[in-house]
Design a protein around this motif. Structure first.
Motif, PDB file in Angstrom:
ATOM      1  N   ALA A 321     -36.669  30.912  -5.571  1.00 11.69           N
ATOM      2  CA  ALA A 321     -37.152  29.552  -5.829  1.00 11.69           C
ATOM      3  C   ALA A 321     -37.280  28.722  -4.551  1.00 11.69           C
ATOM      4  O   ALA A 321     -38.107  27.805  -4.488  1.00 11.69           O
ATOM      5  N   PHE A 322     -36.466  29.043  -3.541  1.00 12.99           N
ATOM      6  CA  PHE A 322     -36.439  28.223  -2.331  1.00 12.99           C
ATOM      7  C   PHE A 322     -36.891  28.984  -1.093  1.00 12.99           C
ATOM      8  O   PHE A 322     -36.831  28.445   0.020  1.00 12.99           O
ATOM      9  N   ALA A 323     -37.355  30.216  -1.271  1.00 10.84           N
ATOM     10  CA  ALA A 323     -37.716  31.042  -0.123  1.00 10.84           C
ATOM     11  C   ALA A 323     -38.808  30.405   0.728  1.00 10.84           C
ATOM     12  O   ALA A 323     -38.832  30.558   1.956  1.00 10.84           O
ATOM     13  N   ALA A 324     -39.723  29.692   0.090  1.00 14.10           N
ATOM     14  CA  ALA A 324     -40.831  29.077   0.833  1.00 14.10           C
ATOM     15  C   ALA A 324     -40.341  27.994   1.791  1.00 14.10           C
ATOM     16  O   ALA A 324     -41.084  27.600   2.704  1.00 14.10           O
ATOM     17  N   TYR A 325     -39.121  27.535   1.592  1.00 13.48           N
ATOM     18  CA  TYR A 325     -38.583  26.462   2.428  1.00 13.48           C
ATOM     19  C   TYR A 325     -37.596  26.981   3.465  1.00 13.48           C
ATOM     20  O   TYR A 325     -37.033  26.198   4.230  1.00 13.48           O
ATOM     21  N   ALA A 326     -37.378  28.302   3.485  1.00 14.72           N
ATOM     22  CA  ALA A 326     -36.505  28.893   4.492  1.00 14.72           C
ATOM     23  C   ALA A 326     -37.189  28.820   5.856  1.00 14.72           C
ATOM     24  O   ALA A 326     -38.418  28.894   5.958  1.00 14.72           O
ATOM     25  N   ASP A 327     -36.379  28.700   6.893  1.00 16.92           N
ATOM     26  CA  ASP A 327     -36.906  28.576   8.250  1.00 16.92           C
ATOM     27  C   ASP A 327     -36.208  29.613   9.124  1.00 16.92           C
ATOM     28  O   ASP A 327     -34.976  29.677   9.137  1.00 16.92           O
ATOM     29  N   PRO A 328     -36.954  30.423   9.856  1.00 11.42           N
ATOM     30  CA  PRO A 328     -36.311  31.437  10.701  1.00 11.42           C
ATOM     31  C   PRO A 328     -35.417  30.854  11.775  1.00 11.42           C
ATOM     32  O   PRO A 328     -34.575  31.559  12.337  1.00 11.42           O
ATOM     33  N   ARG A 329     -35.560  29.551  12.037  1.00 11.27           N
ATOM     34  CA  ARG A 329     -34.688  28.911  13.025  1.00 11.27           C
ATOM     35  C   ARG A 329     -33.316  28.576  12.457  1.00 11.27           C
ATOM     36  O   ARG A 329     -32.390  28.237  13.199  1.00 11.27           O
ATOM     37  N   ASP A 330     -33.180  28.656  11.139  1.00 14.23           N
ATOM     38  CA  ASP A 330     -31.912  28.309  10.501  1.00 14.23           C
ATOM     39  C   ASP A 330     -30.809  29.249  10.963  1.00 14.23           C
ATOM     40  O   ASP A 330     -30.969  30.474  10.970  1.00 14.23           O
ATOM     41  N   ARG A 331     -29.677  28.670  11.340  1.00 14.04           N
ATOM     42  CA  ARG A 331     -28.486  29.453  11.679  1.00 14.04           C
ATOM     43  C   ARG A 331     -27.479  29.243  10.544  1.00 14.04           C
ATOM     44  O   ARG A 331     -26.785  28.231  10.499  1.00 14.04           O
ATOM     45  N   LEU A 332     -27.411  30.218   9.659  1.00 11.02           N
ATOM     46  CA  LEU A 332     -26.684  30.027   8.407  1.00 11.02           C
ATOM     47  C   LEU A 332     -25.599  31.087   8.201  1.00 11.02           C
ATOM     48  O   LEU A 332     -25.239  31.401   7.071  1.00 11.02           O
ATOM     49  N   ASP A 333     -25.074  31.628   9.287  1.00 10.58           N
ATOM     50  CA  ASP A 333     -24.108  32.724   9.177  1.00 10.58           C
ATOM     51  C   ASP A 333     -22.862  32.328   8.398  1.00 10.58           C
ATOM     52  O   ASP A 333     -22.335  33.120   7.598  1.00 10.58           O
ATOM     53  N   THR A 334     -22.371  31.121   8.610  1.00 13.83           N
ATOM     54  CA  THR A 334     -21.149  30.688   7.923  1.00 13.83           C
ATOM     55  C   THR A 334     -21.414  30.508   6.435  1.00 13.83           C
ATOM     56  O   THR A 334     -20.579  30.867   5.589  1.00 13.83           O
ATOM     57  N   ALA A 335     -22.570  29.968   6.085  1.00  7.74           N
ATOM     58  CA  ALA A 335     -22.924  29.810   4.680  1.00  7.74           C
ATOM     59  C   ALA A 335     -23.039  31.170   3.993  1.00  7.74           C
ATOM     60  O   ALA A 335     -22.570  31.350   2.862  1.00  7.74           O
ATOM     61  N   ILE A 336     -23.642  32.136   4.669  1.00 11.37           N
ATOM     62  CA  ILE A 336     -23.779  33.478   4.104  1.00 11.37           C
ATOM     63  C   ILE A 336     -22.398  34.093   3.868  1.00 11.37           C
ATOM     64  O   ILE A 336     -22.143  34.703   2.824  1.00 11.37           O
ATOM     65  N   ARG A 337     -21.503  33.923   4.824  1.00  9.36           N
ATOM     66  CA  ARG A 337     -20.151  34.461   4.659  1.00  9.36           C
ATOM     67  C   ARG A 337     -19.418  33.779   3.510  1.00  9.36           C
ATOM     68  O   ARG A 337     -18.725  34.440   2.727  1.00  9.36           O
ATOM     69  N   ALA A 338     -19.574  32.478   3.378  1.00  9.52           N
ATOM     70  CA  ALA A 338     -18.928  31.756   2.277  1.00  9.52           C
ATOM     71  C   ALA A 338     -19.435  32.264   0.932  1.00  9.52           C
ATOM     72  O   ALA A 338     -18.659  32.433  -0.020  1.00  9.52           O
ATOM     73  N   ALA A 339     -20.742  32.521   0.837  1.00  7.50           N
ATOM     74  CA  ALA A 339     -21.303  33.018  -0.417  1.00  7.50           C
ATOM     75  C   ALA A 339     -20.755  34.399  -0.762  1.00  7.50           C
ATOM     76  O   ALA A 339     -20.594  34.734  -1.939  1.00  7.50           O
ATOM     77  N   ARG A 340     -20.454  35.190   0.254  1.00 11.87           N
ATOM     78  CA  ARG A 340     -19.948  36.542   0.027  1.00 11.87           C
ATOM     79  C   ARG A 340     -18.442  36.579  -0.242  1.00 11.87           C
ATOM     80  O   ARG A 340     -17.947  37.538  -0.839  1.00 11.87           O
ATOM     81  N   GLN A 341     -17.720  35.555   0.204  1.00 12.80           N
ATOM     82  CA  GLN A 341     -16.261  35.636   0.165  1.00 12.80           C
ATOM     83  C   GLN A 341     -15.602  34.654  -0.797  1.00 12.80           C
ATOM     84  O   GLN A 341     -14.429  34.825  -1.121  1.00 12.80           O
ATOM     85  N   ASN A 342     -16.308  33.641  -1.270  1.00 12.11           N
ATOM     86  CA  ASN A 342     -15.635  32.620  -2.075  1.00 12.11           C
ATOM     87  C   ASN A 342     -15.252  33.151  -3.450  1.00 12.11           C
ATOM     88  O   ASN A 342     -15.982  33.920  -4.077  1.00 12.11           O
ATOM     89  N   LEU A 343     -14.086  32.721  -3.908  1.00 12.02           N
ATOM     90  CA  LEU A 343     -13.609  33.066  -5.244  1.00 12.02           C
ATOM     91  C   LEU A 343     -12.799  31.889  -5.777  1.00 12.02           C
ATOM     92  O   LEU A 343     -11.819  31.469  -5.156  1.00 12.02           O
ATOM     93  N   ALA A 344     -13.223  31.353  -6.902  1.00 11.95           N
ATOM     94  CA  ALA A 344     -12.530  30.211  -7.503  1.00 11.95           C
ATOM     95  C   ALA A 344     -11.471  30.710  -8.474  1.00 11.95           C
ATOM     96  O   ALA A 344     -11.763  31.511  -9.367  1.00 11.95           O
ATOM     97  N   LEU A 345     -10.251  30.219  -8.298  1.00 14.73           N
ATOM     98  CA  LEU A 345      -9.149  30.554  -9.197  1.00 14.73           C
ATOM     99  C   LEU A 345      -9.094  29.539 -10.330  1.00 14.73           C
ATOM    100  O   LEU A 345      -9.500  28.383 -10.154  1.00 14.73           O
ATOM    101  N   PRO A 346      -8.602  29.920 -11.490  1.00 14.71           N
ATOM    102  CA  PRO A 346      -8.558  28.963 -12.610  1.00 14.71           C
ATOM    103  C   PRO A 346      -7.632  27.793 -12.306  1.00 14.71           C
ATOM    104  O   PRO A 346      -6.544  27.966 -11.754  1.00 14.71           O
ATOM    105  N   ILE A 347      -8.097  26.602 -12.647  1.00 15.77           N
ATOM    106  CA  ILE A 347      -7.279  25.390 -12.495  1.00 15.77           C
ATOM    107  C   ILE A 347      -7.809  24.354 -13.481  1.00 15.77           C
ATOM    108  O   ILE A 347      -9.010  24.063 -13.510  1.00 15.77           O
ATOM    109  N   TYR A 348      -6.940  23.857 -14.333  1.00 14.80           N
ATOM    110  CA  TYR A 348      -7.321  22.797 -15.266  1.00 14.80           C
ATOM    111  C   TYR A 348      -6.063  22.024 -15.650  1.00 14.80           C
ATOM    112  O   TYR A 348      -4.935  22.520 -15.510  1.00 14.80           O
ATOM    113  N   PRO A 349      -6.228  20.778 -16.093  1.00 10.14           N
ATOM    114  CA  PRO A 349      -5.076  19.872 -16.236  1.00 10.14           C
ATOM    115  C   PRO A 349      -3.980  20.382 -17.158  1.00 10.14           C
ATOM    116  O   PRO A 349      -2.801  20.108 -16.911  1.00 10.14           O
TER     117      PRO A 349
END
Length: 370
Positions: A321-349
């Protein structure tokens, strides 16, 4: 012990209230933008200290209305973070503008202010920082950048209601702020809903017209601008007034559970990245960790009956959906790593101490075996 990520009984205690609100709306012909909405807006003004609060039909519409009220339109560029929920980019595109993606910081997984200024062009109109999980974007440098370049800041605080930074409520750290009341948010409602806050009277005036087909709220069928149908209904507003009255208790419960997670998981050191400690006034809507062994950890916890959740497993510019707005100049290494490594643990009141302990025990047991 089975521990769901999204508990099925979030609204069980509120069943009589919901029934009463539905009956009231259905029998009084007071369904949209009436007393409950006015009370919620007043409560939000007082809770945040904002000059104006405008209730809308969803967090997504809050972003759209706020962007348009702030003057974003065709040909403009808006700087957004690459690792985020899709409305920060899709609603920019819906207005004919272009999202410009920047990287996030490694520990917080939110917009890195150091990456913003290099992407500013003569077409840049706004910066749209989004507070995610339990972390707020560092807003002071963003305000400095915006001031130097004459840009507006539209702040996505959809998951950080109740949080503060430097003593100022989230949502008021830019020019206009947005919130979401989707069911599982910290102050989730029994459906969809959103709120916009601002200290700018002109932005507030435009938001009120934009949410209601461009009408001014005084004269029906007189349309001053092209707007949307983004009105909050009285059922949702009545329910949210009930939630707002006890929201501080909800935040304290979430913070208590998060503190126990952080205290016990800190023994893992750099084997897992926890939400940064010592941050004032945060809302623990989500407790997200980062693990190089994310998928194995998730499977291990599921075997023990503990459900987790992966938020945004692919950064926005890497999606069709957003590929047309990607820019080869973008430096997004940290975002890519976050997408690969994030895990949300359950938490509710209403999570019990035994459930919270079981979650931590599971994470520790995984690292003992690996």
């Amino acid at each position: 012990m089975t521990i769901p990520f999204f508990p099925p009984d979030l609204f069980e205690a509120d069943r009589p209230l919901i029934h009463d609100l539905v009956f009231e709306a259905g029998t009084t012909n007071r369904f949209m933008l009436k007393d409950h909405v006015a009370a919620l807006e007043d409560g939000f003004r007082r809770a945040t200290g904002a000059a104006d609060a405008i209730a809308v039909s969803s967090g997504t519409f809050a972003v759209l209305v706020a962007l348009k009220a702030a003057g974003v339109g065709p040909g403009d560029e808006v700087i957004v973070q690459a690792y985020c929920c899709q409305p920060v980019a899709s609603q920019v595109i819906a207005l004919g503008a272009t999202p410009v993606f920047v990287d996030v910081t490694a520990d917080t997984m939110v917009m890195d202010p150091a990456r913003v200024e290099e992407r500013i062009t003569p077409r840049t109109r706004a910066i749209l920082p989004a507070h995610l999980f339990s972390c707020l974007v560092d807003m002071a440098p963003l305000r400095d950048i915006a001031r130097r370049h004459g840009l507006v800041i539209v702040e996505d605080a959809c998951v950080q209601q109740g949080a503060t930074q430097d003593g100022v409520a989230a949502g008021r750290l830019g020019d206009v702020g947005t919130f979401s009341f989707f069911q599982v948010k910290a102050m989730g409602g029994c459906g969809e809903g959103g709120m916009i806050v601002t200290d700018d009277p002109e932005i507030g005036r435009r938001c009120r017209m934009l949410r209601n087909h461009g009408q001014d709220g005084a004269t029906r069928f007189l349309h001053h601008i092209i707007g949307f149908n983004s009105r909050m209904d009285e059922i949702m507003a009545g329910f949210l007034n009930h939630r707002l009255a006890r929201f501080d208790d909800i935040l304290r419960s979430r913070a208590r559970i998060a503190a126990s997670y952080t205290e016990r998981l800190s023994v893992l050191g750099n084997r897992i990245t926890l939400p940064p400690p010592g941050v004032e006034g945060r809302c623990y809507y989500i407790y997200a960790v980062q693990s190089p062994d994310r998928d194995a950890l998730r499977a291990f916890l599921l075997d023990r009956g503990i459900a987790t959740h992966i938020y945004y497993p692919r950064i926005l510019p890497h999606q069709r959906a957003f590929a047309a707005y990607a820019d080869p100049r973008d430096r997004l290494d940290t975002a890519i790593r976050a997408a690969r490594q994030n895990l949300a643990l359950p938490i509710y009141p209403h999570m019990t101490d035994a459930q919270a302990d079981a979650v931590v025990d599971g994470v520790l047991a995984f690292h003992t075996r690996h």
